[in-house]
Each structure stands twice: as structure tokens, then as C-alpha cells.
Design an enzyme around this catalytic site. Structure first.
Site, PDB file in Angstrom:
ATOM      1  N   ARG A 153       0.841  -1.198   0.000  1.00 55.80           N
ATOM      2  CA  ARG A 153       0.000   0.000   0.000  1.00 55.80           C
ATOM      3  C   ARG A 153       0.869   1.237   0.000  1.00 55.80           C
ATOM      4  NH1 ARG A 153      -2.025   1.224   4.288  1.00 55.80           N
ATOM      5  NH2 ARG A 153      -1.328  -0.517   5.565  1.00 55.80           N
ATOM      6  N   TYR A 188      -1.220  -3.661  -6.819  1.00 53.32           N
ATOM      7  CA  TYR A 188      -0.976  -4.447  -5.605  1.00 53.32           C
ATOM      8  C   TYR A 188      -2.048  -4.288  -4.532  1.00 53.32           C
ATOM      9  CZ  TYR A 188       1.932  -7.390  -2.702  1.00 53.32           C
ATOM     10  OH  TYR A 188       2.414  -8.451  -1.977  1.00 53.32           O
ATOM     11  N   GLY A 189      -2.503  -5.408  -4.010  1.00 51.82           N
ATOM     12  CA  GLY A 189      -3.292  -5.481  -2.779  1.00 51.82           C
ATOM     13  C   GLY A 189      -4.306  -4.366  -2.613  1.00 51.82           C
ATOM     14  N   LYS A 197      -9.575  -2.121   1.584  1.00 57.63           N
ATOM     15  CA  LYS A 197      -9.320  -0.957   2.438  1.00 57.63           C
ATOM     16  C   LYS A 197     -10.049   0.285   1.922  1.00 57.63           C
ATOM     17  CE  LYS A 197      -6.621  -3.579   4.708  1.00 57.63           C
ATOM     18  NZ  LYS A 197      -5.960  -3.875   5.898  1.00 57.63           N
ATOM     19  N   HIS A 229     -10.904  -1.908  11.268  1.00 58.83           N
ATOM     20  CA  HIS A 229      -9.779  -2.741  10.827  1.00 58.83           C
ATOM     21  C   HIS A 229      -9.565  -3.838  11.872  1.00 58.83           C
ATOM     22  CE1 HIS A 229      -5.264  -2.705   9.478  1.00 58.83           C
ATOM     23  NE2 HIS A 229      -5.949  -3.618   8.842  1.00 58.83           N
ATOM     24  N   SER A 247      -1.593  -2.984  10.375  1.00 63.88           N
ATOM     25  CA  SER A 247      -1.170  -3.912   9.330  1.00 63.88           C
ATOM     26  C   SER A 247       0.081  -4.671   9.768  1.00 63.88           C
ATOM     27  CB  SER A 247      -0.878  -3.148   8.038  1.00 63.88           C
ATOM     28  OG  SER A 247      -2.048  -2.505   7.610  1.00 63.88           O
ATOM     29  N   CYS A 306       0.467  -6.784  12.182  1.00 68.10           N
ATOM     30  CA  CYS A 306       0.658  -6.841  13.632  1.00 68.10           C
ATOM     31  C   CYS A 306      -0.136  -7.969  14.275  1.00 68.10           C
ATOM     32  CB  CYS A 306       0.313  -5.501  14.271  1.00 68.10           C
ATOM     33  SG  CYS A 306       1.504  -4.219  13.852  1.00 68.10           S
ATOM     34  N   LYS A 357      -3.288  -9.736  13.128  1.00 67.23           N
ATOM     35  CA  LYS A 357      -4.727 -10.000  13.008  1.00 67.23           C
ATOM     36  C   LYS A 357      -4.996 -11.399  12.462  1.00 67.23           C
ATOM     37  CE  LYS A 357      -5.705  -6.417  10.526  1.00 67.23           C
ATOM     38  NZ  LYS A 357      -4.321  -5.884  10.576  1.00 67.23           N
ATOM     39  N   THR A 358      -4.377 -11.720  11.320  1.00 67.88           N
ATOM     40  CA  THR A 358      -4.642 -13.023  10.713  1.00 67.88           C
ATOM     41  C   THR A 358      -4.242 -14.141  11.678  1.00 67.88           C
ATOM     42  OG1 THR A 358      -4.382 -12.099   8.510  1.00 67.88           O
ATOM     43  CG2 THR A 358      -4.168 -14.483   8.698  1.00 67.88           C
ATOM     44  N   ASN A 359      -3.132 -13.925  12.389  1.00 67.43           N
ATOM     45  CA  ASN A 359      -2.697 -14.944  13.354  1.00 67.43           C
ATOM     46  C   ASN A 359      -3.704 -15.144  14.471  1.00 67.43           C
ATOM     47  OD1 ASN A 359       0.309 -16.180  13.272  1.00 67.43           O
ATOM     48  ND2 ASN A 359       0.156 -14.319  12.049  1.00 67.43           N
ATOM     49  N   ASP A 395      -9.541  -9.331   8.967  1.00 71.83           N
ATOM     50  CA  ASP A 395      -8.996  -8.007   8.635  1.00 71.83           C
ATOM     51  C   ASP A 395      -9.976  -6.857   8.845  1.00 71.83           C
ATOM     52  OD1 ASP A 395      -6.668  -6.590   7.632  1.00 71.83           O
ATOM     53  OD2 ASP A 395      -7.820  -6.178   5.816  1.00 71.83           O
ATOM     54  N   ARG A 450       2.148 -12.062  -0.047  1.00 72.64           N
ATOM     55  CA  ARG A 450       0.806 -12.357   0.486  1.00 72.64           C
ATOM     56  C   ARG A 450       0.197 -13.586  -0.158  1.00 72.64           C
ATOM     57  NH1 ARG A 450      -1.741  -8.430   4.237  1.00 72.64           N
ATOM     58  NH2 ARG A 450      -0.078  -6.937   4.536  1.00 72.64           N
ATOM     59  N   ASN A 465      -1.151 -16.859  22.986  1.00 69.32           N
ATOM     60  CA  ASN A 465      -2.015 -15.694  23.239  1.00 69.32           C
ATOM     61  C   ASN A 465      -3.373 -16.122  23.788  1.00 69.32           C
ATOM     62  OD1 ASN A 465       0.014 -13.976  22.374  1.00 69.32           O
ATOM     63  ND2 ASN A 465      -0.712 -13.930  20.249  1.00 69.32           N
TER      64      ASN A 465
HETATM   65  P1  GTP Z   1      -2.325  -7.364   7.653  1.00 69.18           P
HETATM   66  O1  GTP Z   1      -2.885  -8.488   6.873  1.00 69.18           O
HETATM   67  O2  GTP Z   1      -1.260  -6.598   6.963  1.00 69.18           O
HETATM   68  O3  GTP Z   1      -3.359  -6.424   8.174  1.00 69.18           O
HETATM   69  O4  GTP Z   1      -1.505  -8.026   8.916  1.00 69.18           O
HETATM   70  P2  GTP Z   1      -2.089  -8.823  10.162  1.00 69.18           P
HETATM   71  O5  GTP Z   1      -2.446  -7.862  11.231  1.00 69.18           O
HETATM   72  O6  GTP Z   1      -3.093  -9.794   9.731  1.00 69.18           O
HETATM   73  O7  GTP Z   1      -0.765  -9.593  10.697  1.00 69.18           O
HETATM   74  P3  GTP Z   1      -0.392 -11.143  10.639  1.00 69.18           P
HETATM   75  O8  GTP Z   1      -1.268 -11.968  11.518  1.00 69.18           O
HETATM   76  O9  GTP Z   1      -0.270 -11.563   9.233  1.00 69.18           O
HETATM   77  O10 GTP Z   1       1.039 -11.106  11.314  1.00 69.18           O
HETATM   78  C1  GTP Z   1       2.059 -10.269  10.803  1.00 69.18           C
HETATM   79  C2  GTP Z   1       3.393 -10.732  11.331  1.00 69.18           C
HETATM   80  O11 GTP Z   1       3.389 -10.694  12.762  1.00 69.18           O
HETATM   81  C3  GTP Z   1       3.726 -12.161  10.936  1.00 69.18           C
HETATM   82  O12 GTP Z   1       5.088 -12.233  10.553  1.00 69.18           O
HETATM   83  C4  GTP Z   1       3.465 -12.942  12.180  1.00 69.18           C
HETATM   84  O13 GTP Z   1       4.278 -14.088  12.270  1.00 69.18           O
HETATM   85  C5  GTP Z   1       3.787 -11.937  13.294  1.00 69.18           C
HETATM   86  N1  GTP Z   1       2.993 -12.225  14.509  1.00 69.18           N
HETATM   87  C6  GTP Z   1       1.666 -12.463  14.584  1.00 69.18           C
HETATM   88  N2  GTP Z   1       1.272 -12.760  15.851  1.00 69.18           N
HETATM   89  C7  GTP Z   1       2.392 -12.697  16.609  1.00 69.18           C
HETATM   90  C8  GTP Z   1       2.652 -12.907  17.995  1.00 69.18           C
HETATM   91  O14 GTP Z   1       1.769 -13.216  18.805  1.00 69.18           O
HETATM   92  N3  GTP Z   1       3.946 -12.730  18.397  1.00 69.18           N
HETATM   93  C9  GTP Z   1       4.936 -12.401  17.536  1.00 69.18           C
HETATM   94  N4  GTP Z   1       6.171 -12.254  18.004  1.00 69.18           N
HETATM   95  N5  GTP Z   1       4.745 -12.208  16.202  1.00 69.18           N
HETATM   96  C10 GTP Z   1       3.484 -12.353  15.744  1.00 69.18           C
HETATM   97  C1  SPV Z   2      -2.889  -4.127   5.110  1.00 74.36           C
HETATM   98  O1  SPV Z   2      -1.921  -3.479   4.716  1.00 74.36           O
HETATM   99  O2  SPV Z   2      -3.477  -3.860   6.186  1.00 74.36           O
HETATM  100  C2  SPV Z   2      -3.395  -5.255   4.317  1.00 74.36           C
HETATM  101  C3  SPV Z   2      -2.866  -5.404   2.998  1.00 74.36           C
HETATM  102  O3  SPV Z   2      -4.253  -6.019   4.741  1.00 74.36           O
HETATM  103  S1  SPV Z   2      -3.670  -4.398   1.875  1.00 74.36           S
HETATM  104  O4  SPV Z   2      -4.901  -5.057   1.451  1.00 74.36           O
HETATM  105  O5  SPV Z   2      -2.729  -4.248   0.766  1.00 74.36           O
HETATM  106  O6  SPV Z   2      -3.999  -3.128   2.462  1.00 74.36           O
HETATM  107 MN    MN Z   3      -3.925 -10.049   7.776  1.00 76.36          MN
END
Ligand code: GTP
Ligand code: SPV
Ligand code: MN
Length: 627
Positions: free
Chosen positions: A100, A239-240, A248, A268, A290, A292, A294-296, A315, A407, A536
Site C-alpha cells: 500500500r 498491488y493489494g 481498504k 480494521h 497492518s 501486527c 490480526k490473521t494470526n 482483517d 501475500r 495468546n
Molecule cells: P495485515 O494483513 O497486513 O493487516 O496483517 P495482520 O495484522 O493480519 O498480521 P499477521 O497476523 O499476518 O502477522 C504479521 C506478522 O506478525 C507475521 O510475521 C506474524 O508471524 C507476526 N505475529 C503475529 N502474531 C504474533 C505474535 O503473537 N507474536 C509475535 N512475536 N509475532 C506475531
Molecule cells: C494491510 O496493509 O493492512 C493489508 C494489505 O491487509 S492491503 O490489502 O494491501 O492493504
Molecule cells: Mn492479515
């Protein structure tokens, strides 16, 4: 399948044989009073951008397959080895188009004050004058796709419709995964439902006979939102979030404006259902910036026995006060556009399982056997790879094989722990809202807000270290209130006020409880103090026992903290010193944070809700007076 069939040259220049085609493709067989406005708009965009063809996307499987085949034939997608990754593809972007672009993202509201100090404002007339010549003829030599999509179940009470016009087949196939696309949506438009107009061009017209590239884009990029007319115009990037405008641009920036007008919130946030050992279900939404986590967290596999998590969204969440005084949430999306690096068996096994097939990968590395790889997928890197730019790579190359913002795009339904009712139109009632960020210092593992207003204060003061999800310096600390800094389509101070107002519409004993979390606090040696990921669940467990009134909390100047003994730490080794540090509150650092918050709040002038100034004053008072 022979691996030799997989082309490996990046951005190969492929000559595309173009059929002579009618200027306008077949119009869909849908009729109703709303169709005229749609077709008039499509004709207008086509007259401006001059595509060779117009293709109305019907969302069918056959159409999707054909689009994928076409992109493979044109060298825009690599088909992965179906033995390892059936129905899956790899796209490699232009190296200058990988994330982005916040500096190229604009809010073009009539009044500058409505965009506020955290957005790039530009006058609508001025930006229309800039965009018009860019879009003029920008689709020459290409197909213009018309993609009708629904955010949320088609026809649902919280759902909204949009149409994206784009000259990128990659965008079309991505939107097909991320949203509900098809004739059913068109029928709603025909029947007179409101819809949001989104226009996208990669800005790379082709002269007759000119060879296409694998990732067409333009050095000049604009992502422009018109909140007063509910429109998005995006130019130059494929991209994305710059190209999948439903995400977004629509579901956050434009939807936040619609939500302000209609009394709901576009956030978000991930969305999960947590089920405790007694079988009781709780719904939790969490806003993290982003990349940080969320997906995890959305795909959490609790490490504590008896707990389960069902995924609802990873997301974006749309939240609306219900007649029952609770806050109801839907995930408006239909797929995941997730960060690949760091996604592995030990961190997010659910995502790894979700990606078994039918996935579009972008900017990850390619294995010699035609499967994909990225940093963190396995502990050890394969000895030979092709990196995201298409160059040979070995572990000694001294650079990552996958781009840090590489991604995966995959359907939500493919997630093994997706909730059976994840696309229920009415959504789920929230029990807790979490705000988080990436903070190496200061912010404890978990803090409970004392009430809704304090929760809004916590959300408004979130700061986080920057990640690779957007351009800029990774690691730099910045304010990211509610994880919405790049995504709020109007004045952030008004948005804070809107959150306060929503709180008043909830029944005080039924409003979700608000917490701040930080998985990323580090020790002096730079190590994460908390194991994170599946662990967590231990924090979630405490949060839920708080909601149920089963454990007391410790009042501190910054909010309510757990007693260490109330955290279930059975089966993990977190040194006592680390635990102390995870919850340490340094008065001087917090007073310094308060000074920065005052500065941040001052940037909004008189528009900042007084209740937040009052919260800040109380925080300072408590910091100075509590032992
Ligand atoms: P966007 O899709 O960009 O909005 O990101 P997101 O918020 O979904 O983040 P995502 O879950 O993809 O995690 C981003 C990065 O943070 C990855 O490299 C994960 O491995 C790392 N991460 C996620 N959860 C944790 C955690 O609990 N501890 C640590 N140390 N790293 C984490
Ligand atoms: C983010 O950056 O928070 C994403 C990827 O989820 S994008 O859809 O490119 O904004
Ligand atoms: Mn995500």
C-alpha cells in the site's frame, strides 16, 4: 505435470495475441430500474479509458478458470505444481509495486476539515483534473472488467454493494476470492440498491502490437477517495489494497464514512468466536495495525486445553448497535489476503492448512518442485529457490527469498476452523474488543479499560512500530489510533466522537468490554518477552474470565492489569523476570507518552471530543498520585 512447463523468467515480456473484438462486450441479462445508471456509468468510464473490450464479470467458476488460464498464458501468473498446490498460482509484482502507498492515498472531501490532519486531503476538483488525463485512454489495448461485488452476505442487513471497474485480470481474480461477486449482486443493483463506484486502472495502455509485461503498472500512482460522492479512483498500482478496492478503500475508508452517517462502525478488525472448556461461546474483535497479528489471532489454536477458536474474519469488521443493546459484527469480506512471511507450522498452522490449494500467492519464493516458500514457513530454508523477483536464491544470498509483504489470497471457506455461520447476514454479538500494536516497550501484555470511554481513549492513543505492509521505514513508531490511521475516511477526531456516541447506544451491561494487548514487548536483549501465537490464548482466557467476573484485576494508573497468578501459564516457561517486565509500568515513560498524546490530540484542535482530554487528564493525575 512437468516442471519445465512452469515459466520462471520474471516479468517475462510476452507478446499477447489479441483477438479483434467488439468494443463493448455482452451486457448481462439483468433488468430493473437500477441498471440504466450502472450501464451509463460503465459507458462513461469506457469512453474515458478506451479499453478494447468490456467484460461484465458474472462470478462463475468457468469464467474464473478462463481468467486464470489467460493470465498463465500471458506470463502474468505461474501455475504451481498441482501435486503440491492444486489450483494455485504465483504472481510476481513489479519491484516498485509491492505494498500500500499511504503517501499516494488521498481523501478528496469537499471540505479539508472533513479529512482531518491524519489524512492527505486534496480538493475534489483539483484531483479530478489530475486524474482525468491519467485515465484518458489508460485502458487502451486492454479489457475493462466490470465487477459487481457485495461486502457481507448478498442482501444482508449490514451488507453493502460496490462495483469495481478494472483493467487488471489479477485484480478480478483477487476480488473474486475476497468478496461475493456475481449476477446476484447485479440483480440487487438492478432492483435499486445503493452501490459504491470504484474505478481502477494499472495505467499501462498498450499500443497496437505492443508487448505486455507480467505486472503492468505506472510509476505515477494515486489512490483517491471521494467520501461525499462515495467513489474510489485508483491509478497506477496493481498491488493489494491499492487494486482490490473492495478492501481498504471501500470496506474501510468509504464504509467508515457511510457508518458515520448511518450510525455504525467500519473497523480494521479480526473477528473470532472463542469457546471455553464449558462450551460457552464469546465473540471477540481485535484491531491491530497492518502486519501486527490480526490473521494470526483470527486463526488462533489455543494451547490451553479445552479451548477452541472459530475464525469469522481476519482483517475488517463492520459493527452495528443492535436493538438488544449489544454491538453486532460481520466480516464483510469472503477471503483472506494474508502476510506470508512468518506464517508456518509453529506460528499459524491453520493458515498453512488453509493454503493447501486454490490460492493466489504474490511475491513469495518458488521451489524447484513448483511449490512455494517464504521465510518462516519452515525452520530451514530449501537449498535452492527462485526469489520473489525471479532470481536464483540460496540461503547464502543475504536477502529474503520472499518479499516481506508477500501475500496469499484464499477463500475464507477454506479455513479448517472457519465458523459454520461465518457469513450469517446478521453477524455475531461482541463480548470484547481488543486494541493492539507492535510496542517493544511500555505497553503491557494486557490492560483492561475501566469503561467504554476509557476504552475509546486507549484505542485513540494506540501507537505501533511500522511494518512492511506500507511504504516507509520499518520499525519507526507512529500513532495508529484504532489501527485506522491509514483507513479512516474522515476526520479522526470526529471518528473518536463517533465511537463515543456508539457507546451511548449500547446497553451499559451489554456493551463489549475493551482491552489493550501487546504481544510484541521486548527485553533489553531485543527478544520478545511473550511467546505469542497460540500462547495468546492465555491472555484471551484471562479476558473472558474478567468478562464473566471470575477474577479480580489490579487497578493501575493506565487501567486494569491481571494478577500474574490469574494467568494460566501451565505448560510454558516464561521466566519470572520476563513476566515482571511484561507488566511493568514505568511512570516516567508513561508521563512522556501522555505528553506525546497531548501533542497528538492538539493536532485536532477543538474538534477533539472533550471526554478524551478528560481521560488524558485523569491518566496524568493517576500517574502522579498513585504509588
Ligand atoms: P495485515 O494483513 O497486513 O493487516 O496483517 P495482520 O495484522 O493480519 O498480521 P499477521 O497476523 O499476518 O502477522 C504479521 C506478522 O506478525 C507475521 O510475521 C506474524 O508471524 C507476526 N505475529 C503475529 N502474531 C504474533 C505474535 O503473537 N507474536 C509475535 N512475536 N509475532 C506475531
Ligand atoms: C494491510 O496493509 O493492512 C493489508 C494489505 O491487509 S492491503 O490489502 O494491501 O492493504
Ligand atoms: Mn492479515
Amino acid at each position: 505435470m512437468a516442471i519445465a512447463d512452469i515459466p520462471t523468467t520474471p516479468r517475462a515480456t510476452v507478446r499477447v495475441a489479441r483477438q479483434p473484438a467488439p468494443r463493448f462486450g455482452a451486457r448481462p441479462q439483468v433488468s430493473g430500474p437500477g441498471m440504466a445508471a450502472l450501464t451509463a456509468w460503465v459507458d462513461e468510464i469506457a469512453a474515458l479509458t478506451r479499453p478494447d473490450r468490456v467484460h461484465w464479470v458474472d462470478g462463475s467458476r468457468a469464467e474464473n478458470d478462463a481468467l486464470l488460464r489467460e493470465q498463465v498464458a500471458e506470463g502474468k501468473l505461474l501455475k504451481l505444481n498441482p501435486e503440491w498446490r492444486p489450483g494455485s498460482y504465483l504472481a510476481r509484482s513489479h519491484p516498485g509495486d509491492v505494498a500500500r502507498l499511504e503517501s499516494r492515498t488521498y481523501i478528496a472531501s469537499e471540505r479539508e476539515d472533513d479529512a482531518g490532519p491524519t489524512n492527505n486531503w486534496i480538493a475534489p476538483d483539483e484531483i479530478r483534473a489530475t486524474l482525468t488525463p491519467l485515465f484518458e485512454g489508460s485502458m487502451r489495448g486492454r479489457t475493462m472488467y466490470v465487477v459487481p461485488f457485495s461486502m457481507g452476505a448478498v442482501g444482508g442487513p449490514l451488507s453493502h454493494i460496490g462495483v469495481q471497474v478494472t483493467d487488471s485480470a489479477y485484480a478480478v481474480t483477487s476480488i473474486g476470492v475476497m468478496t461475493r461477486v456475481g449476477t446476484e449482486v447485479l440483480q440487487r443493483i438492478a432492483d435499486g440498491d445503493d452501490w459504491v463506484k470504484t474505478v481502477h486502472s494499472v495505467g499501462a495502455p498498450l499500443a497496437p502490437g505492443q508487448a505486455d509485461t507480467a505486472w503492468p503498472c505506472n510509476d505515477e500512482k494515486y489512490i483517491v477517495h471521494f467520501p461525499d460522492t462515495l467513489e474510489v479512483w485508483s491509478f497506477g498500482s496493481g498491488y493489494g489494497g491499492n487494486a482490490i478496492l473492495a478492501k481498504k478503500c471501500f470496506a474501510l475508508r468509504i464504509a467508515s464514512v457511510i457508518g458515520r452517517n448511518e450510525g455504525w462502525l467500519a473497523e480494521h478488525m479480526l473477528l473470532i468466536r472463542v469457546i471455553d472448556p464449558a462450551g460457552r461461546a464469546y465473540h471477540v474483535a481485535a484491531a491491530f495495525p497492518s502486519a501486527c497479528g490480526k490473521t494470526n489471532l483470527a486463526m488462533l489454536r489455543p494451547t490451553i486445553p479445552g479451548w477452541r477458536v472459530e475464525t469469522l474474519g481476519d482483517d475488517i469488521a463492520w459493527l452495528r448497535p443492535g436493538e438488544d443493546g449489544r454491538l453486532w459484527a460481520i466480516n464483510p469480506e469472503a477471503g483472506f489476503f494474508g502476510v506470508a512471511p512468518g506464517t508456518g507450522e509453529s506460528t499459524n498452522v491453520t493458515a498453512v492448512e488453509t493454503l493447501w490449494g486454490n490460492t493466489i500467492f504474490t511475491n513469495v519464493a518458488l521451489r524447484p518442485d513448483g511449490d512455494v516458500w517464504w521465510e518462516g514457513l519452515t525452520d530451514e530454508a530449501p537449498p535452492h529457490l527462485t526469489d520473489w523477483e525471479g532470481n536464483p536464491w540460496t540461503p547464502d544470498s543475504g536477502r529474503p527469498a520472499a518479499h516481506p509483504n508477500s501475500r496469499f489470497t484464499v477463500s475464507a471457506a477454506q479455513c479448517p476452523q472457519i465458523a459454520a455461520d461465518w457469513d450469517a447476514p446478521e453477524g455475531v454479538p461482541l463480548d470484547a474488543i481488543l486494541f493492539g500494536g507492535r510496542r517493544a516497550t511500555n505497553v503491557p501484555l494486557v490492560v483492561e479499560a475501566t469503561d467504554w470511554t476509557h476504552g475509546v481513549f486507549l484505542g485513540s492513543t494506540i501507537s505501533s512500530e511500522k511494518t512492511a505492509a506500507a511504504e516507509g521505514t520499518v520499525g519507526e513508531l507512529r500513532r495508529d489510533p484504532f489501527a485506522m490511521l491509514p483507513f479512516c475516511g474522515y476526520n479522526m477526531a470526529d471518528y473518536f466522537g463517533h465511537w463515543l456516541k456508539i457507546g451511548h447506544e449500547l446497553r451499559f451491561d451489554r456493551a463489549p468490554r475493551i482491552f489493550q494487548v501487546n504481544w510484541f514487548r521486548k527485553g533489553a536483549d531485543g527478544r520478545f518477552l511473550w511467546p505469542g501465537f497460540g500462547e495468546n490464548s492465555r491472555v484471551i482466557d484471562w479476558i473472558i474470565r474478567r468478562i464473566d467476573g471470575e477474577v479480580p484485576a489490579v487497578d493501575t494508573p493506565i487501567g486494569r492489569l491481571p494478577r500474574i497468578d490469574d494467568l494460566d501459564l501451565d505448560g510454558i516457561e516464561v521466566p519470572e523476570a520476563d513476566l515482571d517486565e511484561l507488566f511493568a509500568i514505568d511512570r516516567d515513560s508513561w508521563l512522556a507518552e501522555a505528553d506525546l498524546t497531548e501533542e497528538f490530540y492538539a493536532s485536532f484542535g477543538a474538534r477533539l471530543p472533550a471526554a478524551l482530554h478528560a481521560e488524558l487528564a485523569s491518566l496524568r493525575y493517576r500517574l502522579k498520585t498513585t504509588a
